[in-house]
Structure formats: C-alpha cells, structure tokens
Design a protein around this motif. Structure first.
Motif, mmCIF file in Angstrom:
data_model
loop_
_atom_site.group_PDB
_atom_site.id
_atom_site.type_symbol
_atom_site.label_atom_id
_atom_site.label_comp_id
_atom_site.label_asym_id
_atom_site.label_seq_id
_atom_site.Cartn_x
_atom_site.Cartn_y
_atom_site.Cartn_z
ATOM 1 N N ALA A 418 0.838 -1.205 0.000
ATOM 2 C CA ALA A 418 0.000 0.000 0.000
ATOM 3 C C ALA A 418 0.869 1.249 0.000
ATOM 4 N N SER A 422 1.205 3.945 -3.591
ATOM 5 C CA SER A 422 1.131 5.414 -3.513
ATOM 6 C C SER A 422 -0.170 6.003 -4.043
ATOM 7 N N THR A 423 -1.277 5.309 -3.904
ATOM 8 C CA THR A 423 -2.521 5.826 -4.485
ATOM 9 C C THR A 423 -2.955 7.141 -3.845
ATOM 10 N N ASP A 424 -2.759 7.274 -2.531
ATOM 11 C CA ASP A 424 -3.138 8.532 -1.859
ATOM 12 C C ASP A 424 -2.252 9.683 -2.341
ATOM 13 N N ILE A 425 -0.964 9.401 -2.486
ATOM 14 C CA ILE A 425 -0.036 10.444 -2.934
ATOM 15 C C ILE A 425 -0.372 10.874 -4.357
ATOM 16 N N ALA A 427 -3.333 10.779 -5.794
ATOM 17 C CA ALA A 427 -4.572 11.560 -5.765
ATOM 18 C C ALA A 427 -4.307 12.989 -5.305
ATOM 19 N N GLU A 428 -3.470 13.146 -4.269
ATOM 20 C CA GLU A 428 -3.173 14.484 -3.764
ATOM 21 C C GLU A 428 -2.346 15.290 -4.764
ATOM 22 N N THR A 429 -1.405 14.625 -5.424
ATOM 23 C CA THR A 429 -0.476 15.348 -6.294
ATOM 24 C C THR A 429 -1.163 15.845 -7.557
ATOM 25 N N ARG A 431 -4.097 16.750 -7.935
ATOM 26 C CA ARG A 431 -4.979 17.883 -7.612
ATOM 27 C C ARG A 431 -4.198 19.075 -7.048
ATOM 28 N N ASP A 441 8.138 11.959 0.532
ATOM 29 C CA ASP A 441 8.403 10.570 0.162
ATOM 30 C C ASP A 441 9.459 10.484 -0.935
#
Length: 516
Positions: A418, A422-425, A427-429, A431, A441
């Motif tokens: 997980a 890096s799925t959260d990273i 999504a944030e990047t 946007r 990271d």
C-alpha cells in the motif's frame, strides 16, 4: 520455497554461528539483493542434467585420484574400476547433498563486511589471478608484483560494490611458490578487511596461511568461528581427472578450518562437450565430486559449489568469456547450484577486452547481470579483470564498481505494498502541484531507493562540454591515484605484524604500507 529447489534432495539445516553487533566502520549501503528470477533451465531440464551427472560419477568415475580421495570415498561405498577410476555411488552423492551445509557465511574482519550465502543473496568481488597488470600511467601491460597485489587490495577496500577480495593477480616477483602463497595472503589481509580468497600450492603452505590467520584472529578457535579467509581450489583437471596436489590441499584446508571454494573450469568444446547441456552435466559431476570429498572429510565443512564452465572460441581455441553463450552457461550453472540449495560461486566479468573500454563494459555487464539475476552467491572476477583474466586494471576496478552498483540494484526485489503503490499520494499530487519532485516521500526515497554512480557522467550535454567533456576513464584514473596515495589501512595490529614477519619471510616492506 523457490520452485527451483522443490525437487532437490532434502537438506539438513546447517548450524548458524551468530556474532555480536559492532558499529560498522565501512557499512555497505544496502542489503545484498536476492536473485534467482532468471531460470534458463526448466525443472525437467535440471532433472535430466542431475541424472546425467549422477550417471557420470557412478559409471564413468574420475581418474588419477590420490590416496586421500580413494581412501575417503572407498570407505563410503566408492570403488575403483579396472582402469583406475574412482566412482561415486548415487547413494553417497545423495547423502552428501542432503548433508552439506546451506547456511555458510564468509566473514569479514568486522560483521558489516560478512557475506551471507544463504538462499540467493548476491555478492560481487574481484579475482582473476592474472599474471599482468595494466600500467596506470601508459596503459601498457607489465608483470604483476606483490606491491601491485597489495595496492589492489587497498583499492578494493574502498569500493562499496566490490564486496570481497579474491586474489586479483599473481605476484611474479616472489622467489618461490611458498613465498608467493604466504605473501599473497599477507598482502591481501593487510590491504582490506573484506573477506579474502587466496590459493595454495602445497598442503604445507595451507598450514602456514592458516597459522597467519590464527595470529590475526587472536586464536585458532577465533578464526574457526569467523574465518575471514578461504581457499580457491581447483580439484579436477577436466575432463574427469583429479588434480592430486589440489585434493591434498583441500584435505589440509578442511583440517585447518578454512572454507573451500570447490572450483571447476571445463571449457565447452575443448575439455568438456561442445553442447551446453553436456558441458553442464560434466561440470556438475566434477564439482559434485569435490563437494562430496569435502563433506566426507568433515560433514560441517564450509564448502562452496564453484562450477565455472567456460566457453572456447572454436576458431582459435582460446577462452571467450565475453559472449552470450558464456552468460547463459553461467546462469544455468548457478541454477543447478540453487536446485541443490548449495552456497555457490561462479566467474562472470571475464571480458576479452584488453582495456576498460566499451567492449569491456558490455561484455562484463551482460555476464554479471545474468549471474546476479540467476542468484549467484559469489560472482568472482566481476571487477578489474581484462583480457580473458590475463590482466588486472585498477582503472577498471573503479569503473566496474559503478557498474556493479547498477547491476546489484537491478537484482533487488520490487516492493509492492500500500505504501509503494502510492494511491493517496497520486490523488493528492494530481490535484495539487502536479509533480512529485518536492514530496517528502520522494526526498526520503531519493536516498534509500537509488544508486548514484560516482564516475559515470549524467550531466546535460552543454554542462558536460562546459566542464571539459570528462570521460569515465579519466575520472576513474584520478580516483585510483587519490586512493592509493592516501588509503593505507592498518588491519593487522603492529605487534601481530611483527610476529608474522618474524615467523615468515614477508617480502612487502613495512615502509610500503604507510603514506609516503
């Protein structure tokens, strides 16, 4: 369990010896990669090669066995044929394969330089025993000396991706084989704290080398617990003949507590069959004969399966270490060792090029990469050797160190989790800033997940031209010069060195071992 070993003979677990943790002086940057993903042979192929090797040992046998081998193997069910060949019964070979240690560690002088050979952990080092050295000043070839060997050890001591020091060259200025053997061990141990591999010409020389190691370790038992020197032993002369002297040397090494490299050097099309399968079957049989002999002498022996099948250029009869045939042959021999679960070594990097040039680079990179991906525990001759192992180049050591950093990194497993997906990273990047360069990271993994070459040029063309269009060769030569001018380690305490010099005819002047 790796499916390469599913059908291998059952093995007993070895006895691991643990040591205390010492703050490392020369910590390696990352753990050894675990190879084994390259498998040029199918399981059916390996089973056929294994069966053919057993048949060779049981039916054909090996000639010119000295009495120490005849006695040891005969007591375990072997027999001599009418034409004097000693045979190895299948039951004996199977028992040895089940009993040989699979937990071997080759020790450095400090724990951070230990080499764990379990599973498919990959370590690359020097080697070659070449008669010549490439002169750093003009690129000419000259006979190697003891001082050259000491300098090579000092240089390798500083190269993080050259992880052990196998005798790089033959000290041609020594007056006798005894002097060469003892002085080679001394110069190597004085120059580096990495694990050292040398050779011996006679059993008495083995005892002297062992005694030197006992002095340095503090006692015989201290060395036996953490042996920091091992012997390269070529126990057979292909095809299928024992080298009597080498077998006596192996027996003495086992008695003295030295790890033994059980090496074989058949040349495909010359001293072994011209087919890869036939070469592998014969080479495996020859290597297993040495492993069985070592195990019969001492079931707890630290023995390294050292199949080194080489390719012959059939146009000239010379060795052709830089071709694709050599690379796949080496990978296949490693896969066989892994089938047995044995700690193993092989040669890769035996370029035919005479200098550290483009030919040298592509030939070394091909063979060393395939050996690493196949899971070779010890890749010898991986750095510094040129001209089919005939010469050692200090410049090449430094360039090859960069190469080995990239190759060892390429053999490392890919972490999928997980955190790394890096799925959260993501999504944030997407946007936000729209790139990942400034993220914490990215900055953290910049240091942990990447290997940066010290001499290979990664500048933009304009910057490269503005800086004088530097070459990797020029940068490497400067590193060699700077290192040899300033790196004079003291790995042998002064009182121990004095004791060694009093006992043995050490030819390396004490003044040569200090900054001038």
């Amino acid at each position: 369990m790796d499916d390469t070993t599913n059908n291998a003979p059952r093995r007993r677990p070895g006895r691991r010896r643990k040591s205390g943790v010492v703050q490392p002086e020369h910590a390696l940057p990352r753990k050894a990669p675990v190879g084994g993903r390259l498998r040029p042979l199918s399981m059916h192929d390996i089973a056929q090669i294994h069966s053919a090797s057993l048949e060779i040992l049981d039916k054909t046998g090996i000639s010119e066995a000295p009495s120490v081998v005849v006695r040891a193997i005969s007591e375990r069910g072997g027999r001599q044929t009418d034409d004097g060949r000693i045979t190895f019964p299948i039951e004996l070979v199977t028992k040895a394969l089940a009993g040989l240690r699979n937990d071997v560690t080759l020790y450095g002088r400090t724990p951070d330089r230990d080499l764990d050979l379990s599973n498919a952990q990959v370590h690359a080092g020097s080697g070659g025993a070449s008669p010549y050295v490439v002169d750093a000043q003009d690129g000419s070839y000259r006979s190697a000396t003891l001082a050259d060997l000491y300098d090579a050890a000092r240089l390798v001591d500083t190269l993080e991706n050259v992880q052990f020091f196998s005798r790089a060259m033959v000290a041609g200025d020594m007056p006798s084989t005894h002097s060469m053997d003892v002085n080679t061990a001394f110069a190597s141990l004085a120059g580096t704290s990495k694990h050292v591999m040398v050779s011996a010409s006679e059993p008495a020389h083995v005892r002297d080398i062992a005694q030197m190691c006992y002095f340095i370790a503090g006692s015989e038992q201290a060395f036996r617990d953490r042996p920091f020197l091992s012997l390269n032993i070529n126990h057979v002369v292909p095809p299928l003949r024992f080298d009597a002297g080498a077998c006596e040397i192996m027996a003495e090494a086992v008695r003295c507590g030295l790890p033994v490299m059980v090496n074989t050097f058949g040349q495909m099309g010359a001293s072994s069959p011209v087919t890869i399968a036939g070469c592998l079957a014969q080479t495996n049989a020859e290597t297993l004969a040495g492993m069985v002999f070592a195990w019969v002498l001492d079931p707890d022996v630290r023995a390294i399966y050292g199949a080194r099948p080489m390719v012959t250029d059939l146009r000239s009869g010379g060795m052709a270490g830089g071709g694709g045939e050599q690379a796949i042959l080496t990978a296949a021999s490693t896969q066989i060792a892994r089938y047995y679960g044995l700690p193993n070594s092989t040669i890769a990097g035996a370029t035919d090029s005479k200098l550290a040039d483009a030919q040298s680079g592509y030939e070394k990179a091909l063979s060393v990469t395939m050996a690493a991906q196949a899971g070779t525990n010890l890749i010898t001759q991986a750095a510094g050797t040129q001209a089919g192992l005939m010469a050692t180049s200090f410049e090449a050591y430094v360039i090859d160190n960069d190469m080995l950093g990239a190759i060892l990194q390429s053999a490392a497993p890919i972490e999928v989790s997980a955190a790394t997906l890096s799925t959260d990273i993501i999504a944030e990047t997407v946007r936000g800033e729209g790139h990942f360069l400034g993220l914490p990271d990215t900055y953290a993994r910049m240091k942990s997940d990447f290997v940066y070459p010290a001499h290979a040029d990664r500048q933009a063309p304009d910057a490269w031209l503005a800086n004088g269009a530097p070459t990797i060769n020029a940068a490497a030569r400067k590193t060699v010069s700077d290192t040899l001018a300033g790196h004079f380690p003291r790995y042998i305490p002064a009182d121990i060195e004095q004791e060694i010099r009093a006992r043995f005819d050490i030819r390396l002047p004490a003044a040569r071992m200090q900054t001038i």
